[in-house]
Design an enzyme around this catalytic site. Structure first.
Site, PDB file in Angstrom:
ATOM      1  N   ASP A  72     -73.093 -34.577 -20.449  1.00 11.45           N
ATOM      2  CA  ASP A  72     -72.235 -33.414 -20.639  1.00 11.45           C
ATOM      3  C   ASP A  72     -70.769 -33.757 -20.861  1.00 11.45           C
ATOM      4  OD1 ASP A  72     -74.288 -31.511 -20.379  1.00 11.45           O
ATOM      5  OD2 ASP A  72     -74.283 -31.784 -18.212  1.00 11.45           O
ATOM      6  N   HIS A  96     -74.796 -38.806 -11.736  1.00 11.56           N
ATOM      7  CA  HIS A  96     -76.176 -38.434 -12.057  1.00 11.56           C
ATOM      8  C   HIS A  96     -77.087 -38.943 -10.952  1.00 11.56           C
ATOM      9  CE1 HIS A  96     -79.916 -37.995 -14.292  1.00 11.56           C
ATOM     10  NE2 HIS A  96     -79.252 -37.131 -15.021  1.00 11.56           N
TER      11      HIS A  96
HETATM   12  N1  ACO Z   1     -67.007 -36.229  -8.747  1.00 13.75           N
HETATM   13  C1  ACO Z   1     -66.656 -36.782  -7.550  1.00 13.75           C
HETATM   14  N2  ACO Z   1     -67.522 -37.273  -6.656  1.00 13.75           N
HETATM   15  C2  ACO Z   1     -68.837 -37.211  -6.983  1.00 13.75           C
HETATM   16  C3  ACO Z   1     -69.282 -36.680  -8.202  1.00 13.75           C
HETATM   17  C4  ACO Z   1     -68.318 -36.189  -9.100  1.00 13.75           C
HETATM   18  N3  ACO Z   1     -68.696 -35.658 -10.275  1.00 13.75           N
HETATM   19  N4  ACO Z   1     -70.626 -36.750  -8.253  1.00 13.75           N
HETATM   20  C5  ACO Z   1     -71.029 -37.319  -7.106  1.00 13.75           C
HETATM   21  N5  ACO Z   1     -69.948 -37.606  -6.331  1.00 13.75           N
HETATM   22  C6  ACO Z   1     -69.952 -38.285  -5.027  1.00 13.75           C
HETATM   23  C7  ACO Z   1     -70.412 -37.362  -3.911  1.00 13.75           C
HETATM   24  O1  ACO Z   1     -69.305 -36.710  -3.311  1.00 13.75           O
HETATM   25  C8  ACO Z   1     -71.096 -38.338  -2.993  1.00 13.75           C
HETATM   26  O2  ACO Z   1     -70.096 -39.034  -2.294  1.00 13.75           O
HETATM   27  P1  ACO Z   1     -70.380 -39.512  -0.747  1.00 13.75           P
HETATM   28  O3  ACO Z   1     -71.510 -40.490  -0.853  1.00 13.75           O
HETATM   29  O4  ACO Z   1     -69.097 -40.112  -0.297  1.00 13.75           O
HETATM   30  O5  ACO Z   1     -70.750 -38.274  -0.002  1.00 13.75           O
HETATM   31  C9  ACO Z   1     -71.763 -39.334  -3.931  1.00 13.75           C
HETATM   32  O6  ACO Z   1     -70.942 -39.323  -5.118  1.00 13.75           O
HETATM   33  C10 ACO Z   1     -73.198 -38.992  -4.298  1.00 13.75           C
HETATM   34  O7  ACO Z   1     -73.224 -37.660  -4.810  1.00 13.75           O
HETATM   35  P2  ACO Z   1     -74.401 -36.646  -4.600  1.00 13.75           P
HETATM   36  O8  ACO Z   1     -73.878 -35.261  -4.766  1.00 13.75           O
HETATM   37  O9  ACO Z   1     -75.154 -36.972  -3.355  1.00 13.75           O
HETATM   38  O10 ACO Z   1     -75.331 -37.047  -5.838  1.00 13.75           O
HETATM   39  P3  ACO Z   1     -76.524 -36.200  -6.416  1.00 13.75           P
HETATM   40  O11 ACO Z   1     -77.448 -37.170  -7.039  1.00 13.75           O
HETATM   41  O12 ACO Z   1     -77.089 -35.280  -5.388  1.00 13.75           O
HETATM   42  O13 ACO Z   1     -75.826 -35.259  -7.525  1.00 13.75           O
HETATM   43  C11 ACO Z   1     -74.829 -34.584  -9.570  1.00 13.75           C
HETATM   44  C12 ACO Z   1     -75.775 -35.575  -8.873  1.00 13.75           C
HETATM   45  C13 ACO Z   1     -75.202 -33.136  -9.183  1.00 13.75           C
HETATM   46  C14 ACO Z   1     -75.011 -34.715 -11.077  1.00 13.75           C
HETATM   47  C15 ACO Z   1     -73.381 -34.889  -9.150  1.00 13.75           C
HETATM   48  O14 ACO Z   1     -73.024 -36.189  -9.571  1.00 13.75           O
HETATM   49  C16 ACO Z   1     -72.384 -33.876  -9.716  1.00 13.75           C
HETATM   50  O15 ACO Z   1     -72.163 -32.818  -9.112  1.00 13.75           O
HETATM   51  N6  ACO Z   1     -71.758 -34.143 -10.916  1.00 13.75           N
HETATM   52  C17 ACO Z   1     -70.859 -33.221 -11.535  1.00 13.75           C
HETATM   53  C18 ACO Z   1     -71.638 -32.145 -12.292  1.00 13.75           C
HETATM   54  C19 ACO Z   1     -72.313 -32.688 -13.535  1.00 13.75           C
HETATM   55  O16 ACO Z   1     -71.705 -33.368 -14.364  1.00 13.75           O
HETATM   56  N7  ACO Z   1     -73.595 -32.320 -13.714  1.00 13.75           N
HETATM   57  C20 ACO Z   1     -74.377 -32.702 -14.895  1.00 13.75           C
HETATM   58  C21 ACO Z   1     -75.389 -33.746 -14.561  1.00 13.75           C
HETATM   59  S1  ACO Z   1     -76.290 -34.211 -16.013  1.00 13.75           S
HETATM   60  C22 ACO Z   1     -77.351 -32.939 -16.243  1.00 13.75           C
HETATM   61  O17 ACO Z   1     -77.850 -32.335 -15.365  1.00 13.75           O
HETATM   62  C23 ACO Z   1     -77.618 -32.545 -17.621  1.00 13.75           C
END
Ligand code: ACO
Length: 427
Positions: A373, A315
């Site tokens: 979720d 998140h």
């Molecule tokens: N699985 C594996 N790695 C992840 C995940 C994940 N679910 N989420 C983030 N990371 C990693 C990224 O690869 C990144 O790694 P790095 O620093 O080595 O490059 C780091 O964690 C930071 O991730 P970002 O994508 O920069 O984080 P951001 O804040 O932009 O994205 C998000 C947040 C979109 C929720 C992301 O965690 C994700 O895609 N999660 C999976 C989808 C999800 O569950 N969405 C629902 C969110 S809750 C809601 O909206 C109701």
């Protein structure tokens, strides 16, 4: 008031900017005059360090894993109040003072739950199996044509009516989207039923059936199911300036009809990085298929050359356990004990995914914990809700939040059209 000094090392010029004291959380630097005063602008893709508005509706402490609606922790609200009370709380900033007030609002929603006959005919144009999020967004846009007097909405009351109307109609629209996608006849709302019971009824019912909901009684709606979905909706009601709420505000900033702004919010919520993740989590648990495969999928999630991400994890704001996920996990276990059977196989895989991820440095270092979720899909499946309705149910939950944000936006005399700049790197 504190200030921050910005020094441009290229020119040696320095500029002072005021600090804003937020009632909770870190201070903000007021950069609204940055370009005017300093001739430079800020670059912040994804807006991770940028606030676009002031708000009093919900507050998230990402480190503590805390979520408040108008100052009250969600754990308290979910235990003490019905979802319709939360709707009233969010849009009018006051919880019902007594049972009578709560019933009055509930009754108003029941009476507003019917759809305009012309709107019902619009469903005909959508193909079989159309995703309910696409249909819902379109139907909400059409709603704007039926209540087109938004320009007269100068006073607060008209925005209140706008909010109550769409909150009341959302369960009907969601149920109709689904029934239309499978070719089933619409079941009209029944004013003798509460908000959540009515939704189950419109989703599961048989028209004019002597049997209440199904031929063999299996589809009977139980009070426990109603309570469970009610709590799920409350947990989704508002969440700061997330992608869909920001979309609603941005679109509203152009002066468009509020339902057009909400329709855009629905589209923003549909994406798998946002509200669409609940549907994807369940698909992913099925794809993992067995606890013995969990390690392999966790390795894939960590592999930067693999686009696979663990859905329901991570998140932007929470860097510890999402309090909504915590409450949902507790709810899942309680419901299971009380007789709403969770899919034991999927629950076991989910539990293992959580265990493995939360003992892995990749997830811990990045603060990747289960989000709202991760467990909602398992509970919704146990409530016999089809997977393609998981995100539309998120819409039902989020509707009072979007409405409250629109009301707040409308009341703000300083709100301007959203118009960010760009870092131009072209020819
Ligand atoms: N699985 C594996 N790695 C992840 C995940 C994940 N679910 N989420 C983030 N990371 C990693 C990224 O690869 C990144 O790694 P790095 O620093 O080595 O490059 C780091 O964690 C930071 O991730 P970002 O994508 O920069 O984080 P951001 O804040 O932009 O994205 C998000 C947040 C979109 C929720 C992301 O965690 C994700 O895609 N999660 C999976 C989808 C999800 O569950 N969405 C629902 C969110 S809750 C809601 O909206 C109701």
């Amino acid at each position: 008031m504190g200030t921050v000094t910005l020094i441009n090392n290229e020119t040696g010029q320095s500029f002072d900017f005021d600090l804003i004291d937020c009632t909770r959380g870190p201070k903000a630097v007021n950069f609204s005059k940055l370009f005017e005063n300093a001739g430079i602008f800020s670059y912040d893709p994804g807006y991770g360090s940028t606030a676009g508005c002031e708000s009093t509706i919900s507050y998230i402490d990402g480190k503590k894993g805390e979520l408040l609606y108008r100052g009250i922790p969600i754990e308290q609200l979910v235990e003490k109040y019905k979802f319709t009370d939360i709707c009233q709380f969010l849009i009018s900033d006051s919880l019902p003072k007594n049972d009578e007030e709560s019933k009055k609002f509930d009754l108003e929603l029941r009476h507003r739950s019917f759809l305009h006959e012309k709107l019902k005919r619009v469903f005909d144009v959508f193909p079989d199996n159309a995703h309910s999020m696409a249909t819902l967004s379109a139907i909400v846009s059409v709603l704007a044509t039926l209540y087109a007097n938004h320009k007269d909405m100068d006073d607060e009351d008209d925005y209140q009516t706008m909010a109550r109307r769409i909150i009341a109609k959302t369960p009907t629209m969601v149920a109709f989207c689904y029934r239309n996608s499978v070719g089933a006849p619409f079941i009209e709302p029944d004013v003798s039923k509460s908000y959540v019971e009515n939704f189950f009824y419109m989703l599961r019912g048989y028209p004019h059936s002597r049997w209440k909901y199904g031929l063999d009684g299996e589809q009977e709606i139980t009070p426990l199911e109603i309570e469970a979905l009610d709590k799920i909706l409350t947990l989704h009601a508002d969440h700061g300036q997330n992608a869909s709420t920001t979309t609603v505000r941005n679109v509203a900033s152009t002066g468009v009809h509020p339902y057009a702004a909400i329709s855009s919010g629905i589209n923003a919520l549909w994406g798998p990085a946002h509200g669409g993740a609940n549907e994807k989590v369940l698909a992913q648990l099925h794809e993992i298929g067995d606890v013995k495969n969990v390690d392999k999928f966790i390795e894939r999630a960590k592999d930067k050359n693999d686009s696979f991400r663990l859905m329901g994890f991570g998140h932007r704001v929470y860097k510890s356990y999402d309090p909504r996920a915590k409450t949902l996990k507790k709810l899942k276990d309680e419901l299971d004990k009380k007789g709403i059977r969770m899919d034991a196989h999927l629950s076991e895989i989910a539990q293992k995914v959580e265990e493995v991820a939360l003992s892995d440095s990749y997830f811990l270092e990045r603060g990747l914990y289960p989000n709202v979720d991760f467990y909602s899909g398992i509970i919704l499946t146990a409530l016999k809700i089809p997977r393609e309705l998981f995100t539309p149910i998120f819409v039902m939950g989020r509707m009072p939040g979007w409405c409250a944000q629109l009301i707040e936006h409308d009341k703000n005399p300083y709100a301007r059209i959203t118009r960010p700049r760009q870092v131009y790197l072209g020819k």
